[in-house]
Design a protein around this motif. Structure first.
Motif, PDB file in Angstrom:
ATOM      1  N   ALA A  76      38.116  37.879  44.100  1.00  0.00           N
ATOM      2  CA  ALA A  76      38.532  39.267  43.959  1.00  0.00           C
ATOM      3  C   ALA A  76      37.335  40.097  43.513  1.00  0.00           C
ATOM      4  CB  ALA A  76      39.650  39.380  42.931  1.00  0.00           C
ATOM      5  N   HIS A  77      37.381  41.391  43.806  1.00  0.00           N
ATOM      6  CA  HIS A  77      36.316  42.318  43.413  1.00  0.00           C
ATOM      7  C   HIS A  77      36.921  43.435  42.587  1.00  0.00           C
ATOM      8  CE1 HIS A  77      33.043  45.275  43.745  1.00  0.00           C
ATOM      9  NE2 HIS A  77      32.266  44.261  44.050  1.00  0.00           N
ATOM     10  N   TRP A  78      36.124  43.956  41.632  1.00  0.00           N
ATOM     11  CA  TRP A  78      36.589  45.061  40.797  1.00  0.00           C
ATOM     12  C   TRP A  78      36.914  46.274  41.650  1.00  0.00           C
ATOM     13  CZ3 TRP A  78      38.887  45.424  36.535  1.00  0.00           C
ATOM     14  CH2 TRP A  78      38.864  46.585  35.742  1.00  0.00           C
ATOM     15  N   GLU A 101      39.482  30.432  50.141  1.00  0.00           N
ATOM     16  CA  GLU A 101      40.808  30.262  50.734  1.00  0.00           C
ATOM     17  C   GLU A 101      41.644  31.527  50.622  1.00  0.00           C
ATOM     18  OE1 GLU A 101      44.657  27.233  50.370  1.00  0.00           O
ATOM     19  OE2 GLU A 101      42.712  26.686  49.523  1.00  0.00           O
ATOM     20  N   LYS A 102      41.518  32.235  49.480  1.00  0.00           N
ATOM     21  CA  LYS A 102      42.298  33.443  49.265  1.00  0.00           C
ATOM     22  C   LYS A 102      41.377  34.629  48.998  1.00  0.00           C
ATOM     23  CE  LYS A 102      46.418  31.589  49.519  1.00  0.00           C
ATOM     24  NZ  LYS A 102      47.326  31.912  50.644  1.00  0.00           N
ATOM     25  N   VAL A 103      41.495  35.646  49.833  1.00  0.00           N
ATOM     26  CA  VAL A 103      40.746  36.888  49.625  1.00  0.00           C
ATOM     27  C   VAL A 103      41.678  37.885  48.946  1.00  0.00           C
ATOM     28  CG1 VAL A 103      39.534  38.794  50.729  1.00  0.00           C
ATOM     29  CG2 VAL A 103      39.297  36.479  51.638  1.00  0.00           C
ATOM     30  N   ALA A 143      46.612  40.989  46.629  1.00  0.00           N
ATOM     31  CA  ALA A 143      46.077  42.236  46.079  1.00  0.00           C
ATOM     32  C   ALA A 143      46.180  42.182  44.561  1.00  0.00           C
ATOM     33  CB  ALA A 143      46.835  43.445  46.613  1.00  0.00           C
ATOM     34  N   PHE A 144      45.129  42.621  43.895  1.00  0.00           N
ATOM     35  CA  PHE A 144      45.163  42.812  42.442  1.00  0.00           C
ATOM     36  C   PHE A 144      45.346  44.297  42.176  1.00  0.00           C
ATOM     37  CE2 PHE A 144      42.500  38.960  40.776  1.00  0.00           C
ATOM     38  CZ  PHE A 144      43.574  38.125  41.013  1.00  0.00           C
ATOM     39  N   ILE A 145      46.397  44.660  41.470  1.00  0.00           N
ATOM     40  CA  ILE A 145      46.651  46.058  41.116  1.00  0.00           C
ATOM     41  C   ILE A 145      46.190  46.262  39.676  1.00  0.00           C
ATOM     42  CG2 ILE A 145      48.394  47.852  40.848  1.00  0.00           C
ATOM     43  CD1 ILE A 145      50.082  46.386  42.914  1.00  0.00           C
ATOM     44  N   TYR A 146      45.151  47.069  39.498  1.00  0.00           N
ATOM     45  CA  TYR A 146      44.560  47.237  38.178  1.00  0.00           C
ATOM     46  C   TYR A 146      45.322  48.292  37.383  1.00  0.00           C
ATOM     47  CZ  TYR A 146      40.906  44.373  40.107  1.00  0.00           C
ATOM     48  OH  TYR A 146      40.234  43.338  40.678  1.00  0.00           O
ATOM     49  N   ILE A 174      53.210  47.978  48.816  1.00  0.00           N
ATOM     50  CA  ILE A 174      53.417  46.540  48.602  1.00  0.00           C
ATOM     51  C   ILE A 174      54.344  45.977  49.672  1.00  0.00           C
ATOM     52  CG2 ILE A 174      54.569  44.861  47.105  1.00  0.00           C
ATOM     53  CD1 ILE A 174      53.408  46.428  44.719  1.00  0.00           C
ATOM     54  N   GLN A 175      55.428  46.692  49.969  1.00  0.00           N
ATOM     55  CA  GLN A 175      56.339  46.210  51.011  1.00  0.00           C
ATOM     56  C   GLN A 175      55.614  46.126  52.353  1.00  0.00           C
ATOM     57  OE1 GLN A 175      60.288  47.853  51.042  1.00  0.00           O
ATOM     58  NE2 GLN A 175      60.525  47.507  53.243  1.00  0.00           N
TER      59      GLN A 175
END
Length: 319
Positions: A76-78, A101-103, A143-146, A174-175
């Motif tokens: 993951a990236h900031w 494996e996971k982006v 997805a990372f939601i900050y 998200i959906q």
């Protein structure tokens, strides 16, 4: 870290994310600050302690990705905090797809840091929508939601200023992200996003704010989710701006003027009839004690207009 009682308590919590093989998904900001060998020791010790982990790197830079790929389950990236970064094309998935494996794609509404009086301009809701759109188009895995909010650095946590608007928008995207299909819009919703003052506002105290290399954007945005075409209107003081809008999602922006105090007003009309209308909960000021460049946000719903109510925010999804 591996022997920390706090880590042990978290690792045993039923809400902790685990893979089908039982490994705990483990991520840490600034993963690249430690060597690959250091992380190997952590991974080995966690397994020896009976708590095996799958490391998801969370990096700020790009120069150690290949090295980290030897030990990481995901990356993951900031991420960007303004749509003007990376020329509008954040090639994170393209870069890391061969390495992991996971982006994981970064999602963030804004970045305002009271420490140092520094902000990157997200252009109202544009950064949030741009990142989601690219995560979907590039087929990111996660997805990372900050939601960071530590009183010196704010991103997306709900507050009296941004309410639930980012969460409504996130619910919609998200959906879309998880199903691969854009959700239909089944009821009209208007979202307004603007700052409580111009970037050049007269300030009585404090340091001037630094908006980074991209500079500030002084605009009032009306973001519409419409079931049918209509006319969007933004009124600032004595000036009314309007835009003929198709069904779907439309971002309508007008300049936020400096040197005057006002309360923005917003409306949706169809066939000469007002469908939804309301005022911002956040007056725009012509002078302040201390500037606050965080974007404010609210929502306007047609049913409130029909009921004669003036409330303009509530925790409700757009779809």
């Amino acid at each position: 870290y591996a022997h920390s009682p706090t880590v042990k308590r978290i690792a045993e919590h039923p809400a902790a994310l685990r893979l089908p093989d039982g490994r705990l998904v483990w991520s840490m900001w600034g993963t690249e600050r430690w060597s690959v060998d250091w992380w190997r020791d952590v991974i080995a010790q966690m397994e020896a302690n009976g708590r095996p982990i799958a490391l998801v790197a969370q990096v700020n830079s790009w120069d150690k990705l290949k090295d980290l790929s030897e030990i990481c389950y995901g990356m993951a990236h900031w991420g960007p905090r303004t749509p003007l970064d990376y020329g509008g094309d954040f090639k994170w998935v393209e870069t890391t797809r061969p390495l992991t494996e996971k982006v994981v794609f970064p999602i963030c509404m804004q970045d305002v840091r009271t420490r140092g009086c520094w902000a990157q301009d997200s252009r109202n809701s544009e950064n949030l929508r741009w990142l989601w759109s690219q995560a979907i188009e590039d087929d990111a895995d996660w997805a990372f939601i900050y939601t960071l909010t530590d009183y010196s650095e704010q991103a997306m946590a709900p507050s009296t200023r941004i309410g639930f608007v980012p969460y409504d928008l996130n619910a919609y995207y998200i959906q879309w992200f998880k199903t691969g299909k854009q959700p239909g819009i089944v009821r009209d919703r208007l979202y307004y996003i603007h700052r409580p003052h111009h970037s050049g506002v007269e300030q009585l105290k404090g340091k001037p704010w630094n908006y980074g290399r991209t500079g500030p954007s002084d605009q009032v945005e009306l973001l519409a989710f419409l079931t049918a075409p209509g006319t969007l209107k933004i009124t600032i003081a004595d000036d009314t701006h309007q835009k003929e809008t198709p069904a779907g999602i439309t971002s309508f922006k007008v300049a936020l003027p400096g040197g005057i105090a006002f309360v923005p007003e917003f409306s949706l009309e169809r066939n000469g009839q007002v469908v939804a209308a309301g005022k911002s909960q956040y007056p725009v000021r012509d002078k302040v004690e201390y500037p606050n460049p965080m974007y404010c946000a609210g929502m306007i719903a047609p049913e409130w207009c029909r009921r004669g109510k003036t409330k303009t925010t509530q925790p409700e999804n757009t779809h």
